[in-house]
Design an enzyme around this catalytic site. Structure first.
Site, short mmCIF file in Angstrom:
data_model
loop_
_atom_site.label_atom_id
_atom_site.label_comp_id
_atom_site.label_asym_id
_atom_site.label_seq_id
_atom_site.Cartn_x
_atom_site.Cartn_y
_atom_site.Cartn_z
N CYS A 244 0.88 -1.17 0.00
CA CYS A 244 0.00 0.00 0.00
C CYS A 244 0.92 1.21 0.00
CB CYS A 244 -0.91 0.00 1.23
SG CYS A 244 -1.86 1.54 1.37
N SER B 236 -1.13 2.07 4.73
CA SER B 236 -0.73 0.73 5.15
C SER B 236 -1.91 -0.23 5.09
CB SER B 236 -0.15 0.76 6.57
OG SER B 236 -1.09 1.34 7.46
N CYS B 237 -2.77 -0.11 4.06
CA CYS B 237 -3.92 -1.01 3.91
C CYS B 237 -3.45 -2.45 3.92
CB CYS B 237 -4.66 -0.71 2.61
SG CYS B 237 -5.37 0.95 2.57
#
Lengths: 192, 94
Positions: free
Chosen positions: A98, A102-103
């Protein structure tokens, strides 16, 4: 005041009370969510991977609808973003990053490893994926294509890794025991 | 306007962050770049409004494929980058 009654704890109690007063969330709902979050770990994703390796119907469901496939394994997905699953093949390898934040598919993999959120990983994975893979000790044959999946919006992505050779007669539980979080992000390959 | 798989697109060469506070889910490295729609992922609330607690319209989200060599001139031939992009960032190309 007990030594445990810290400012943080008083703040937490105040927020929980306010959420209840304003009918946003009950203490029971918050406790349930904490329990779900604590239970989420790479072992959940590993169970899904192992099932997909031994059950072609489950594999088809996993690739078509990751959320339903997780629920079919008893993993709570209510309130979680939709889950997509990326199938590694002998010709194509997936790497998830990501770049914007911070997916991460927390519902099935738990908290991300520390490096997943680092600026170094996020910048390099998209521009120099083979260099990042080499840092993890992963060297792909020249003819394997790399597809970097930049998780930029509403989906969360998990990799369905290749089943390693030599595991043909293994049962599902033993297969699940060798699948690590990095294998499901795509930085490593499953090794028996 | 719905885009179908295989449609060639150009990502808008737009930089809202130069005009004021914003929240955008379109990475800088693909703005103004050419890609190909791989599939439609569904309709999702526009994060550009959602982030500011404004009413957010449902917009189509697509998986769009890019050739990293065209962006950075250095990666391995045949590799690709796959990105989730909202329809309003995509211009159809022939």
């Amino acid at each position: 005041m007990s030594v445990q009654d810290t400012a943080d704890e008083r703040l937490l109690r105040a927020v929980v009370d306010l959420l209840a007063q304003k009918a946003v969330a009950t203490p029971a709902e918050i406790a349930e969510r904490i329990a779900i979050t604590d239970a989420a770990s790479p072992a959940q994703g590993a169970r899904m991977v192992a099932r997909a390796w031994v059950d072609p119907e489950y594999r088809a469901l996993l690739l078509a609808d990751g959320t339903r496939a997780a629920e079919a394994m008893g993993i709570p997905m209510r309130g979680a973003p939709p889950l997509g699953v990326l199938e590694n093949t002998p010709e194509l390898h997936h790497l998830v990053v990501c770049t914007l934040c911070s997916c991460y598919p927390r519902a099935v993999l738990g908290y991300p490893p520390f490096w997943y959120k680092s600026a170094g990983y996020r910048a390099r994975a998209v521009r120099d994926p083979r260099g990042v893979l080499a840092d993890f000790g992963t060297v792909l044959p020249e003819d394997v294509r790399v597809r970097v999946v930049d998780s930029t919006a509403d989906f969360r992505w998990m990799v369905l890794p290749l089943r390693p050779a030599g595991t043909e007669d293994w049962d599902e539980a033993r297969l699940a025991s060798i699948v690590r979080e990095g294998d499901m992000i795509g930085v490593t390959l499953v090794s028996p | 306007m719905m885009l179908t798989p295989g449609q060639r697109v150009r990502v808008r060469d737009d930089w809202p962050e130069t005009r004021g506070p914003c929240h955008i889910r379109t990475p800088h490295y693909v703005r103004g770049r050419h890609g190909v729609v791989v599939r439609y992922l569904g309709d999702f609330a526009n994060p550009e409004d959602l982030a500011f607690a404004r009413p957010a319209a449902l917009l189509p989200l697509y998986h769009v494929r890019f050739d990293p060599h065209a962006i950075w001139r250095e990666p391995h031939a045949g590799d690709e980058v796959l990105i989730e992009l909202f329809g309003h960032w995509l211009e159809e190309e022939t």
